[in-house]
Scaffold this motif. Sequence first.
Motif, PDB file in Angstrom:
ATOM      1  N   VAL A 186      60.767  28.609  44.808  1.00  0.00           N
ATOM      2  CA  VAL A 186      60.241  29.326  43.770  1.00  0.00           C
ATOM      3  C   VAL A 186      59.890  30.545  44.212  1.00  0.00           C
ATOM      4  N   LYS A 187      60.159  31.686  44.007  1.00  0.00           N
ATOM      5  CA  LYS A 187      59.672  33.042  44.337  1.00  0.00           C
ATOM      6  C   LYS A 187      59.059  33.586  43.029  1.00  0.00           C
ATOM      7  N   ILE A 188      57.796  33.741  42.911  1.00  0.00           N
ATOM      8  CA  ILE A 188      57.057  34.320  41.749  1.00  0.00           C
ATOM      9  C   ILE A 188      56.231  35.455  41.976  1.00  0.00           C
ATOM     10  N   GLY A 189      56.679  36.723  41.522  1.00  0.00           N
ATOM     11  CA  GLY A 189      56.053  37.878  41.617  1.00  0.00           C
ATOM     12  C   GLY A 189      55.131  38.264  40.305  1.00  0.00           C
ATOM     13  N   LEU A 190      54.321  39.398  40.655  1.00  0.00           N
ATOM     14  CA  LEU A 190      53.442  39.798  39.549  1.00  0.00           C
ATOM     15  C   LEU A 190      54.455  40.563  38.670  1.00  0.00           C
ATOM     16  N   ASN A 191      53.939  40.566  37.375  1.00  0.00           N
ATOM     17  CA  ASN A 191      54.583  41.570  36.353  1.00  0.00           C
ATOM     18  C   ASN A 191      53.830  42.793  36.130  1.00  0.00           C
ATOM     19  N   ILE A 192      54.273  43.689  35.369  1.00  0.00           N
ATOM     20  CA  ILE A 192      53.611  44.877  35.358  1.00  0.00           C
ATOM     21  C   ILE A 192      52.143  45.064  34.948  1.00  0.00           C
ATOM     22  N   GLN A 193      52.057  44.201  33.990  1.00  0.00           N
ATOM     23  CA  GLN A 193      50.558  44.243  33.369  1.00  0.00           C
ATOM     24  C   GLN A 193      49.756  43.627  34.576  1.00  0.00           C
ATOM     25  N   GLU A 194      50.090  42.763  35.369  1.00  0.00           N
ATOM     26  CA  GLU A 194      49.121  42.168  36.296  1.00  0.00           C
ATOM     27  C   GLU A 194      49.011  43.170  37.288  1.00  0.00           C
ATOM     28  N   ILE A 195      50.048  43.854  37.780  1.00  0.00           N
ATOM     29  CA  ILE A 195      49.738  44.977  38.853  1.00  0.00           C
ATOM     30  C   ILE A 195      48.813  46.198  38.263  1.00  0.00           C
ATOM     31  N   ARG A 196      48.959  46.450  37.160  1.00  0.00           N
ATOM     32  CA  ARG A 196      47.961  47.178  36.461  1.00  0.00           C
ATOM     33  C   ARG A 196      46.598  46.908  36.348  1.00  0.00           C
ATOM     34  N   GLU A 197      46.347  45.412  36.191  1.00  0.00           N
ATOM     35  CA  GLU A 197      45.327  44.898  36.306  1.00  0.00           C
ATOM     36  C   GLU A 197      44.514  45.252  37.621  1.00  0.00           C
ATOM     37  N   ILE A 198      45.174  44.876  38.645  1.00  0.00           N
ATOM     38  CA  ILE A 198      44.956  45.086  39.955  1.00  0.00           C
ATOM     39  C   ILE A 198      44.561  46.584  40.471  1.00  0.00           C
ATOM     40  N   GLU A 199      45.573  47.404  39.798  1.00  0.00           N
ATOM     41  CA  GLU A 199      45.329  49.078  40.055  1.00  0.00           C
ATOM     42  C   GLU A 199      43.969  49.402  39.453  1.00  0.00           C
ATOM     43  N   ASN A 200      43.601  48.717  38.319  1.00  0.00           N
ATOM     44  CA  ASN A 200      42.380  49.439  37.487  1.00  0.00           C
ATOM     45  C   ASN A 200      40.800  48.653  38.002  1.00  0.00           C
ATOM     46  N   LEU A 201      40.890  47.900  38.830  1.00  0.00           N
ATOM     47  CA  LEU A 201      39.929  47.239  39.326  1.00  0.00           C
ATOM     48  C   LEU A 201      38.982  48.108  39.945  1.00  0.00           C
ATOM     49  N   ASP A 202      37.498  47.987  39.557  1.00  0.00           N
ATOM     50  CA  ASP A 202      36.866  49.191  40.147  1.00  0.00           C
ATOM     51  C   ASP A 202      35.453  48.488  40.745  1.00  0.00           C
ATOM     52  N   ASN A 203      35.523  46.958  40.783  1.00  0.00           N
ATOM     53  CA  ASN A 203      34.350  46.186  41.350  1.00  0.00           C
ATOM     54  C   ASN A 203      34.686  45.796  42.794  1.00  0.00           C
ATOM     55  N   LEU A 204      35.432  46.416  43.595  1.00  0.00           N
ATOM     56  CA  LEU A 204      35.863  45.946  44.750  1.00  0.00           C
ATOM     57  C   LEU A 204      35.069  46.242  45.993  1.00  0.00           C
ATOM     58  N   THR A 205      34.660  45.050  46.942  1.00  0.00           N
ATOM     59  CA  THR A 205      33.929  45.696  48.264  1.00  0.00           C
ATOM     60  C   THR A 205      34.845  46.465  48.891  1.00  0.00           C
ATOM     61  N   PRO A 206      34.228  47.096  50.159  1.00  0.00           N
ATOM     62  CA  PRO A 206      35.134  48.225  50.622  1.00  0.00           C
ATOM     63  C   PRO A 206      36.551  47.396  51.487  1.00  0.00           C
ATOM     64  N   LYS A 244      43.667  38.400  57.152  1.00  0.00           N
ATOM     65  CA  LYS A 244      42.437  38.879  56.501  1.00  0.00           C
ATOM     66  C   LYS A 244      42.703  39.659  54.952  1.00  0.00           C
ATOM     67  N   PHE A 245      43.910  40.277  54.979  1.00  0.00           N
ATOM     68  CA  PHE A 245      44.391  40.805  53.819  1.00  0.00           C
ATOM     69  C   PHE A 245      44.583  39.729  52.755  1.00  0.00           C
ATOM     70  N   ASN A 246      45.210  38.570  53.225  1.00  0.00           N
ATOM     71  CA  ASN A 246      45.650  37.443  52.269  1.00  0.00           C
ATOM     72  C   ASN A 246      44.402  36.742  51.698  1.00  0.00           C
ATOM     73  N   THR A 247      43.338  36.803  52.524  1.00  0.00           N
ATOM     74  CA  THR A 247      41.930  36.408  52.158  1.00  0.00           C
ATOM     75  C   THR A 247      41.280  37.252  51.048  1.00  0.00           C
ATOM     76  N   HIS A 248      41.381  38.668  51.150  1.00  0.00           N
ATOM     77  CA  HIS A 248      40.653  39.391  50.080  1.00  0.00           C
ATOM     78  C   HIS A 248      41.779  39.380  48.798  1.00  0.00           C
ATOM     79  N   LEU A 249      43.051  39.399  49.228  1.00  0.00           N
ATOM     80  CA  LEU A 249      43.752  39.449  47.770  1.00  0.00           C
ATOM     81  C   LEU A 249      43.663  38.185  46.958  1.00  0.00           C
ATOM     82  N   LYS A 250      43.108  37.048  47.598  1.00  0.00           N
ATOM     83  CA  LYS A 250      42.826  35.909  46.765  1.00  0.00           C
ATOM     84  C   LYS A 250      41.459  36.144  45.913  1.00  0.00           C
ATOM     85  N   SER A 251      40.511  36.942  46.262  1.00  0.00           N
ATOM     86  CA  SER A 251      39.438  37.422  45.611  1.00  0.00           C
ATOM     87  C   SER A 251      39.617  38.301  44.649  1.00  0.00           C
ATOM     88  N   ILE A 252      40.566  39.349  45.007  1.00  0.00           N
ATOM     89  CA  ILE A 252      41.197  40.479  44.135  1.00  0.00           C
ATOM     90  C   ILE A 252      41.784  39.713  43.074  1.00  0.00           C
TER      91      ILE A 252
END
Length: 404
Positions: free
Chosen positions: A212-232, A330-338
């Motif tokens: 099963v290949k599950i991708g994000l939808n448009i709304q979910e990607i927008r949520e990620i784009e709009n996050l402003d409380n991220l570490t460097p 490392k990216f995958n670890t940070h993406l989990k917290s994102i």
Amino acid sequence: MSSNAKIVLRKKPNCKGLYPLAIRITKNRRSTYRYVGHYIDIEDWDEKNIRVKKSHVNSDNLNSLLTQELSEANKALINLQSEHKDASAHQIKKELYGSSENSTFFELAQEHLDDLESLQKLNRLSCDKAWVGYILKFYKSKQLTFQEIDERFLKKFMLYCKINHKLSETSIMNIMVLVRLLYNRAIEQKIVNRELYPFGGNRVRIKFPETVKIGLNIQEIREIENLDNLTPSEFHARNVWLYSFNFAGMRVADVLRIRWSDINDNRLQYRMGKNSKLISIKIPQKALLILENYKADKRNEIDFIFPELKKANLTNPKDVFNKIKTANRKFNTHLKSIAKKAGITKKITMHIARHSFGNIAGDTIHPLMLQKLYRHSDLKTTLNYQANFIHKEADNALDSVVNF
């Protein structure tokens, strides 16, 4: 390119911690090895002068043997160069040392791994080396013959992988693909009779489970784009993920290899690492905004855009491979917290950028155009991949029956 022979100490110790002496035969940067049957301690090997040190009790005899083996190999190579100009390293080895009918499974497996290393196919080398390791753990000896690899052996091995190592069905099938590849080579080299072939028909069938290949939808990607409380680190991981997504799910290895010189007239032009295809594609506006975050660290035109490979030893493919592998982890670890901060329950990894593009594209883009965007060599690959994300017709058909 001419072939050559060289004495080497293989860096693969036996159970006693001793290393094998061998003659390495190379043709067109592809090598194979003829083991001379003697093992020594690594401290007894003079790498600079290519000989056994005096510290070894039988150094004189071993050096005489190595000199004789090398001399015979070079003499034979001179004769073969005019007769077999297109012969591979393995064909040359066969000509030099006669029939390989007694070769074991692990000897052919090692030749296969050596070939992958010579061709710098390090990702596949890493996987296949692990698969061979599971077979060795199961059999507990390197003297496995192809005649022993029958239907019963393979079924017991698959059960062993599932119970003892908790391997997925996909991983087990990948090991079977490797065994099949080596078995076919053994048949070609007349090591084993074709009648003993254990695959196909009513024997062992290699069938990968549907995933099963599950991708994000448009709304979910927008949520990620709009996050402003991220570490460097999270901010950087998000940038790399979004950059990949905006280029139809570009593979992370290709993303990290992109240089500023690959950008011309707002187009990205680069060569894919997987199949060496040349790609030219417009840079989306969102990707241009991501690039702005990295211009301050630009050292010159040929500098990498993202920092992961800036300190890599580019003359050492293994160092580059390891740095990409570490970065991806490392990216995958940070993406989990994102994902957690964005309130997204779906799993997000670098590869999910590709699934997300496919999910949003659905059936709205012509398959030929998707093939170009995905950089697939075969349209069938695109059709099979995109089928995971096309649900509209099936959904409408279901509604037409149940909504009465």
